[in-house]
Write an enzyme that holds these catalytic residues in place. Sequence first.
Site, PDB file in Angstrom:
ATOM      1  N   LYS A  22       0.843  -1.203   0.000  1.00 11.32           N
ATOM      2  CA  LYS A  22       0.000   0.000   0.000  1.00 11.32           C
ATOM      3  C   LYS A  22       0.875   1.249   0.000  1.00 11.32           C
ATOM      4  O   LYS A  22       0.649   2.178  -0.785  1.00 11.32           O
ATOM      5  CB  LYS A  22      -0.893   0.004   1.234  1.00 11.32           C
ATOM      6  CG  LYS A  22      -1.595   1.325   1.499  1.00 11.32           C
ATOM      7  CD  LYS A  22      -2.500   1.291   2.702  1.00 11.32           C
ATOM      8  CE  LYS A  22      -1.802   1.537   3.994  1.00 11.32           C
ATOM      9  NZ  LYS A  22      -1.487   2.954   4.307  1.00 11.32           N
ATOM     10  N   ASN A  23       1.899   1.261   0.861  1.00 10.28           N
ATOM     11  CA  ASN A  23       2.679   2.486   1.051  1.00 10.28           C
ATOM     12  C   ASN A  23       3.734   2.716  -0.019  1.00 10.28           C
ATOM     13  O   ASN A  23       4.463   3.708   0.041  1.00 10.28           O
ATOM     14  CB  ASN A  23       3.289   2.508   2.460  1.00 10.28           C
ATOM     15  CG  ASN A  23       2.194   2.697   3.511  1.00 10.28           C
ATOM     16  OD1 ASN A  23       1.052   3.030   3.191  1.00 10.28           O
ATOM     17  ND2 ASN A  23       2.529   2.452   4.765  1.00 10.28           N
ATOM     18  N   CYS A 117      -5.318  12.110  12.698  1.00  8.05           N
ATOM     19  CA  CYS A 117      -6.092  10.864  12.663  1.00  8.05           C
ATOM     20  C   CYS A 117      -5.929  10.215  14.036  1.00  8.05           C
ATOM     21  O   CYS A 117      -5.348  10.792  14.952  1.00  8.05           O
ATOM     22  CB  CYS A 117      -5.578   9.958  11.549  1.00  8.05           C
ATOM     23  SG  CYS A 117      -3.962   9.265  11.896  1.00  8.05           S
ATOM     24  N   ARG A 122      -0.242  14.318  12.900  1.00 12.63           N
ATOM     25  CA  ARG A 122       0.193  14.099  11.514  1.00 12.63           C
ATOM     26  C   ARG A 122       0.375  15.421  10.742  1.00 12.63           C
ATOM     27  O   ARG A 122      -0.186  15.628   9.689  1.00 12.63           O
ATOM     28  CB  ARG A 122      -0.782  13.202  10.769  1.00 12.63           C
ATOM     29  CG  ARG A 122      -1.262  11.968  11.473  1.00 12.63           C
ATOM     30  CD  ARG A 122      -0.242  10.849  11.614  1.00 12.63           C
ATOM     31  NE  ARG A 122       0.262  10.321  10.385  1.00 12.63           N
ATOM     32  CZ  ARG A 122      -0.294   9.327   9.688  1.00 12.63           C
ATOM     33  NH1 ARG A 122      -1.431   8.822  10.094  1.00 12.63           N
ATOM     34  NH2 ARG A 122       0.260   8.871   8.599  1.00 12.63           N
ATOM     35  N   ASP A 306       4.300   0.412  12.057  1.00  7.34           N
ATOM     36  CA  ASP A 306       3.080  -0.184  11.495  1.00  7.34           C
ATOM     37  C   ASP A 306       2.871  -1.633  11.926  1.00  7.34           C
ATOM     38  O   ASP A 306       1.843  -2.226  11.591  1.00  7.34           O
ATOM     39  CB  ASP A 306       3.099  -0.103   9.962  1.00  7.34           C
ATOM     40  CG  ASP A 306       2.971   1.335   9.497  1.00  7.34           C
ATOM     41  OD1 ASP A 306       3.232   1.601   8.315  1.00  7.34           O
ATOM     42  OD2 ASP A 306       2.643   2.208  10.330  1.00  7.34           O
ATOM     43  N   ARG A 398      -8.755  -0.667   4.305  1.00  6.31           N
ATOM     44  CA  ARG A 398      -7.912   0.370   3.689  1.00  6.31           C
ATOM     45  C   ARG A 398      -6.538  -0.191   3.350  1.00  6.31           C
ATOM     46  O   ARG A 398      -5.881   0.252   2.425  1.00  6.31           O
ATOM     47  CB  ARG A 398      -7.743   1.548   4.656  1.00  6.31           C
ATOM     48  CG  ARG A 398      -9.018   2.286   4.967  1.00  6.31           C
ATOM     49  CD  ARG A 398      -8.738   3.508   5.776  1.00  6.31           C
ATOM     50  NE  ARG A 398      -7.678   4.296   5.160  1.00  6.31           N
ATOM     51  CZ  ARG A 398      -7.172   5.399   5.708  1.00  6.31           C
ATOM     52  NH1 ARG A 398      -7.616   5.822   6.859  1.00  6.31           N
ATOM     53  NH2 ARG A 398      -6.214   6.069   5.097  1.00  6.31           N
TER      54      ARG A 398
HETATM   55  C1  EPZ Z   1       4.040   6.943   6.443  1.00  6.54           C
HETATM   56  O1  EPZ Z   1       3.240   7.946   7.030  1.00  6.54           O
HETATM   57  C2  EPZ Z   1       3.138   5.729   6.278  1.00  6.54           C
HETATM   58  N1  EPZ Z   1       2.049   6.061   5.364  1.00  6.54           N
HETATM   59  C3  EPZ Z   1       2.585   5.313   7.639  1.00  6.54           C
HETATM   60  O2  EPZ Z   1       1.799   4.146   7.437  1.00  6.54           O
HETATM   61  C4  EPZ Z   1       3.769   4.980   8.550  1.00  6.54           C
HETATM   62  O3  EPZ Z   1       3.288   4.640   9.826  1.00  6.54           O
HETATM   63  C5  EPZ Z   1       4.710   6.182   8.645  1.00  6.54           C
HETATM   64  O4  EPZ Z   1       5.122   6.591   7.326  1.00  6.54           O
HETATM   65  C6  EPZ Z   1       5.961   5.884   9.463  1.00  6.54           C
HETATM   66  O5  EPZ Z   1       6.643   4.806   8.903  1.00  6.54           O
HETATM   67  C7  EPZ Z   1       2.283   6.075   4.025  1.00  6.54           C
HETATM   68  O6  EPZ Z   1       3.399   5.843   3.578  1.00  6.54           O
HETATM   69  C8  EPZ Z   1       1.125   6.387   3.133  1.00  6.54           C
HETATM   70  P1  EPZ Z   1       5.966  10.298   8.688  1.00  6.54           P
HETATM   71  P2  EPZ Z   1       3.791   9.468   7.115  1.00  6.54           P
HETATM   72  O7  EPZ Z   1       5.845  11.562   7.921  1.00  6.54           O
HETATM   73  O8  EPZ Z   1       4.697   9.734   5.971  1.00  6.54           O
HETATM   74  C9  EPZ Z   1       6.004  13.614  12.051  1.00  6.54           C
HETATM   75  C10 EPZ Z   1      -0.040   2.739   7.713  1.00  6.54           C
HETATM   76  O9  EPZ Z   1      -0.533   2.201   8.718  1.00  6.54           O
HETATM   77  N2  EPZ Z   1       5.914  14.587  10.939  1.00  6.54           N
HETATM   78  O10 EPZ Z   1       7.167   9.421   8.444  1.00  6.54           O
HETATM   79  O11 EPZ Z   1       2.628  10.345   7.340  1.00  6.54           O
HETATM   80  C11 EPZ Z   1       4.742  12.770  12.165  1.00  6.54           C
HETATM   81  O12 EPZ Z   1       3.765  13.423  12.925  1.00  6.54           O
HETATM   82  C12 EPZ Z   1       0.399   4.178   7.792  1.00  6.54           C
HETATM   83  O13 EPZ Z   1       0.144   2.175   6.597  1.00  6.54           O
HETATM   84  C13 EPZ Z   1       5.978  15.948  11.226  1.00  6.54           C
HETATM   85  O14 EPZ Z   1       6.081  16.350  12.388  1.00  6.54           O
HETATM   86  O15 EPZ Z   1       4.665   9.413   8.436  1.00  6.54           O
HETATM   87  C14 EPZ Z   1       5.247  11.521  12.841  1.00  6.54           C
HETATM   88  O16 EPZ Z   1       5.311  11.743  14.233  1.00  6.54           O
HETATM   89  C15 EPZ Z   1       0.129   4.800   9.150  1.00  6.54           C
HETATM   90  N3  EPZ Z   1       5.901  16.840  10.199  1.00  6.54           N
HETATM   91  C16 EPZ Z   1       6.668  11.374  12.285  1.00  6.54           C
HETATM   92  O17 EPZ Z   1       7.023  12.663  11.753  1.00  6.54           O
HETATM   93  C17 EPZ Z   1       5.778  16.438   8.898  1.00  6.54           C
HETATM   94  O18 EPZ Z   1       5.730  17.309   7.995  1.00  6.54           O
HETATM   95  C18 EPZ Z   1       6.805  10.346  11.168  1.00  6.54           C
HETATM   96  O19 EPZ Z   1       5.795  10.635  10.227  1.00  6.54           O
HETATM   97  C19 EPZ Z   1       5.716  15.058   8.621  1.00  6.54           C
HETATM   98  C20 EPZ Z   1       5.800  14.154   9.657  1.00  6.54           C
END
Ligand code: EPZ
Length: 419
Positions: A22-23, A117, A122, A306, A398
């Site tokens: 998915k990702n 969420c 996020r 995850d 999803r």
């Molecule tokens: C990706 O989400 C994945 N989703 C998530 O999978 C996964 O849990 C996550 O990466 C971590 O591996 C997809 O790839 C579609 P991050 P993402 O930006 O990119 C903070 C699932 O279950 N952050 O790496 O949104 C954020 O709040 C989903 O398949 C900021 O502060 O995660 C978090 O604490 C859930 N500012 C941390 O960084 C930003 O601009 C990591 O988030 C971006 C992120």
Amino acid sequence: MDRLEITGGVPLEGEILISGAKNAALPILAATLLSESPVLLENVPSLNDVMTTIKLLRSMGAEITLHDGWKLEIDPRTTTEYVAPYELVKTMRASVLVLGPLLGRYGRADVSLPGGCAIGARPVNLHVAGLKSLGAEISIEGGYIHARAEQLRGTRLTLDSVTVTGTENLMMAAVLAKGETVIENAALEPEVLDLATFLVQMGAKIEGAGTGTIHIQGVDNLQGTPYTILPDRIEAGTHLLAGAITGGHVRVKQVRPSNLDAVLRKLEQAGARIECGSNWVDLDMAGERPRAVNLSTAPYPGFPTDLQAQFCALNSIASGTGKIVETVFESRFQHTLELQRMGANIGIRGNTAVSKGVDRLKGAPVMATDLRASASLVLAGLAAAGTTVIERIYHIDRGYECIEEKLAQLGARIRRLPI
Ligand code: EPZ
């Protein structure tokens, strides 16, 4: 809303095929907007989030044809809209991934802020800051990110913290920018590398993807290509955990074992016998009860957040006490409240869940709150005595393709109850 009914206590046995990730599919679908000719994607998982992304791209004017076996042909040449509306983005945060390609290819994008969420706030501040550094004019009004850029210009970007989709958005924005972009502190996830491999096949010049520093040399245009999405390591880990929690013997096929290293090490610590082939992983509990493990989630190659909820379920019936620390998201323990209702002995202190394994969970009506929490409840139901009914399983649809069919192939007593 559909529900899942599970009657637990059956050690799962057998083998299943793992679907495309998915990702990886979501950013790669967004990246097709960058192409000047049709793209053919194979091994696309049939998931609600993929359907949502297809709806989004079609709403922009792209032509998408679904062939048998989930081959997708995407022709972005008819794209005339550059908006990701709130109605779609609120159902899937990853819609924010169209921001980079729209800006890079068309110089404009109006994308609804994804909002938070169940697992955390996020924010997308790192995405926005990086795009501004590439020369985009960005304003946030009315819940939307309004981005404009005559021509993005390459620059050196250092991400304040590791972000998977942030890295992906910036990489997609940079491939058509003028000059070189360097992204430091980039995410190392295999899905980021898969996106980069796809972009290179379309003609992008990218080096270092999968390392902390990615070098991108802007090019004038990208052309369509056939591409096969990499296997889903999180789905694979979830089904291996289904074998572990039921004391069974499960083989997952069509996987990349090297993407699961941290997970396989923890499963071995839990007492599983793990064997790996070129594209399969075999887990055998030999009927033994798992041992509780300690783990702390971290960006790749660390233990994936995850699979944290799923390991909480395993610890809840393991022998001993296990401590799980969630370092990536600020509120990713919703599943523990429902596991407690099934008899789990789990205490939460801040970002740490400490569980003392119980001999048996008891089936109960429970509610899914987010994608991976619902997977955790399925695993708990497979191990519990009696019957568990999981509400709101639209969450699970999803991110897991036909989860009840795959688990039933392994002998699980599971069925979908349409409302
Ligand atoms: C990706 O989400 C994945 N989703 C998530 O999978 C996964 O849990 C996550 O990466 C971590 O591996 C997809 O790839 C579609 P991050 P993402 O930006 O990119 C903070 C699932 O279950 N952050 O790496 O949104 C954020 O709040 C989903 O398949 C900021 O502060 O995660 C978090 O604490 C859930 N500012 C941390 O960084 C930003 O601009 C990591 O988030 C971006 C992120």
